[in-house]
Design a protein around this motif. Structure first.
Motif, PDB file in Angstrom:
ATOM      1  N   ASP A   1      12.777  47.544  24.999  1.00  0.00           N
ATOM      2  CA  ASP A   1      11.399  47.594  25.482  1.00  0.00           C
ATOM      3  C   ASP A   1      11.297  47.700  27.004  1.00  0.00           C
ATOM      4  N   PHE A   2      12.214  47.060  27.717  1.00  0.00           N
ATOM      5  CA  PHE A   2      12.176  47.129  29.180  1.00  0.00           C
ATOM      6  C   PHE A   2      13.001  48.289  29.736  1.00  0.00           C
ATOM      7  N   GLY A   3      14.013  48.721  28.968  1.00  0.00           N
ATOM      8  CA  GLY A   3      14.870  49.791  29.433  1.00  0.00           C
ATOM      9  C   GLY A   3      15.658  49.437  30.676  1.00  0.00           C
ATOM     10  N   ASP A   4      15.966  48.165  30.832  1.00  0.00           N
ATOM     11  CA  ASP A   4      16.660  47.668  32.021  1.00  0.00           C
ATOM     12  C   ASP A   4      18.021  47.110  31.594  1.00  0.00           C
ATOM     13  N   SER A   5      19.091  47.594  32.215  1.00  0.00           N
ATOM     14  CA  SER A   5      20.436  47.193  31.800  1.00  0.00           C
ATOM     15  C   SER A   5      20.725  45.721  32.028  1.00  0.00           C
ATOM     16  N   LYS A   6      19.891  45.036  32.803  1.00  0.00           N
ATOM     17  CA  LYS A   6      20.133  43.605  32.996  1.00  0.00           C
ATOM     18  C   LYS A   6      19.963  42.826  31.692  1.00  0.00           C
ATOM     19  N   TYR A   7      19.344  43.451  30.690  1.00  0.00           N
ATOM     20  CA  TYR A   7      19.156  42.803  29.399  1.00  0.00           C
ATOM     21  C   TYR A   7      20.236  43.202  28.387  1.00  0.00           C
ATOM     22  N   ARG A   8      21.340  43.773  28.848  1.00  0.00           N
ATOM     23  CA  ARG A   8      22.440  44.124  27.950  1.00  0.00           C
ATOM     24  C   ARG A   8      23.062  42.861  27.382  1.00  0.00           C
ATOM     25  N   ALA A   9      23.164  42.790  26.060  1.00  0.00           N
ATOM     26  CA  ALA A   9      23.747  41.611  25.412  1.00  0.00           C
ATOM     27  C   ALA A   9      25.234  41.521  25.739  1.00  0.00           C
ATOM     28  N   CYS A  10      25.715  40.307  25.962  1.00  0.00           N
ATOM     29  CA  CYS A  10      27.129  40.082  26.226  1.00  0.00           C
ATOM     30  C   CYS A  10      27.953  40.518  25.010  1.00  0.00           C
ATOM     31  N   PRO A  11      29.015  41.286  25.203  1.00  0.00           N
ATOM     32  CA  PRO A  11      29.844  41.699  24.059  1.00  0.00           C
ATOM     33  C   PRO A  11      30.379  40.525  23.240  1.00  0.00           C
ATOM     34  N   LEU A  12      30.652  39.391  23.878  1.00  0.00           N
ATOM     35  CA  LEU A  12      31.130  38.229  23.126  1.00  0.00           C
ATOM     36  C   LEU A  12      30.058  37.730  22.173  1.00  0.00           C
ATOM     37  N   LEU A  13      28.813  37.693  22.617  1.00  0.00           N
ATOM     38  CA  LEU A  13      27.712  37.298  21.737  1.00  0.00           C
ATOM     39  C   LEU A  13      27.633  38.244  20.547  1.00  0.00           C
ATOM     40  N   ARG A  14      27.722  39.527  20.800  1.00  0.00           N
ATOM     41  CA  ARG A  14      27.635  40.510  19.723  1.00  0.00           C
ATOM     42  C   ARG A  14      28.812  40.369  18.751  1.00  0.00           C
ATOM     43  N   GLU A  15      29.996  40.077  19.279  1.00  0.00           N
ATOM     44  CA  GLU A  15      31.179  39.936  18.432  1.00  0.00           C
ATOM     45  C   GLU A  15      31.082  38.700  17.541  1.00  0.00           C
TER      46      GLU A  15
END
Length: 285
Positions: free
Chosen positions: A250-264
């Protein structure tokens, strides 16, 4: 309007918690879920929660017993027809919520309010999927619902003044404190909180400190009652990931990229307390 019957769709952590506080407040509750097993689990959870409140002297036994008699359960959406308000409390998935909202709208009265307990999805967008968007609102409770006093009351672009007023009055009757929020991804609390939790996962993944040290640092250094990683386990790592993905989209801002560890961790099914393991391990007995 006077709200006396509350319908809730979803008997999970949030739904059964909302049902508990509504029943304790003297309201009739109709709890709907897809299976009898899910309903039985939800009722068992809220019954145990009420028992703990009685043990701690926060609720007396007659009030507990009366609350339990006010709760009805069903797998049939038609049972929501008499509800003055129906609160959708399903998993944080927009497509799922839209399907549920349309099922709710098909059976409730024209003057009934429909609310979503979404923690991040646009209220304006959800409202646009039903025929009476002026009667739709966000009603974001916080986990654990019986203990945390805040409810974010989120107004979509279409939401009427009467709907806002009725929901604020209901929130106060439930013993909660409403804060009025304009529709925006994550609203207020999660807009601030979940990116902080996500940053804690980056700190953990980079080996800056252990999980225990990160949580201790935020408890003792920032006066937080619980560390961000322990809080993520309480909220559910899947929920945290869903919120971050909504922010990124929704914001299109890379600062909101989820941490890969969280996703894993989510991919591994380690979702926190509800699965017995997230950042930490838990005894599910």
């Amino acid at each position: 309007m006077k709200i006396e019957t509350v319908g809730i769709v979803g008997a999970g952590t949030m739904g059964n918690g909302i049902g508990q506080v509504a029943a304790l407040a003297g309201l009739k509750v109709v709890l709907v879920d897809v299976t009898d097993a899910a309903l039985a689990k939800g009722v068992a959870t809220l019954t145990s929660s009420l028992a703990r409140l009685v043990e701690k002297g926060k609720v007396d036994a007659p009030s507990r017993d009366a609350a339990l008699t006010r709760i009805q359960t069903s797998t049939d959406y038609q049972r929501l027809a008499a509800a003055d308000i129906v609160i959708e409390a399903a998993t944080e998935n927009a497509d799922l919520k839209i399907r549920i909202l349309r099922q709710i709208e098909a059976v409730v009265r024209d003057d009934a309010i429909i609310a979503s307990n979404t923690s991040s999805i646009s209220i304006t967008t959800l409202a646009a999927t039903i025929g009476r968007p002026e009667r739709f609102i966000g009603m974001h409770f916080f986990n654990p619902v019986p203990l945390l006093p805040l409810v974010e009351v989120i107004r979509g672009l279409q939401t009427s003044d009467d709907t806002v007023a009725a929901v604020c009055e209901l929130t106060a009757r439930l013993g909660k404190s409403p804060v009025n929020v304009r529709n925006s991804p994550g609203f207020v609390v999660n807009r601030i909180l979940v990116p902080m939790i996500n940053e804690a996962f980056f700190v953990l993944a980079e080996g800056v400190a252990t999980a225990e040290e990160i949580d201790t640092g935020m408890r003792l250094g920032a006066n937080h009652p619980i560390g961000p990683l322990a809080l993520a386990d309480l909220i559910g790592l899947d929920v945290c990931l869903s919120v971050m993905d909504v922010f990124l989209k929704d914001f299109g801002d890379s600062k909101y990229r989820a941490c890969p560890l969280l996703r894993e961790l989510v991919a591994a099914g380690r979702l926190g307390r509800k699965t017995g393991q997230g950042v930490y391990r838990y005894d599910k007995a």
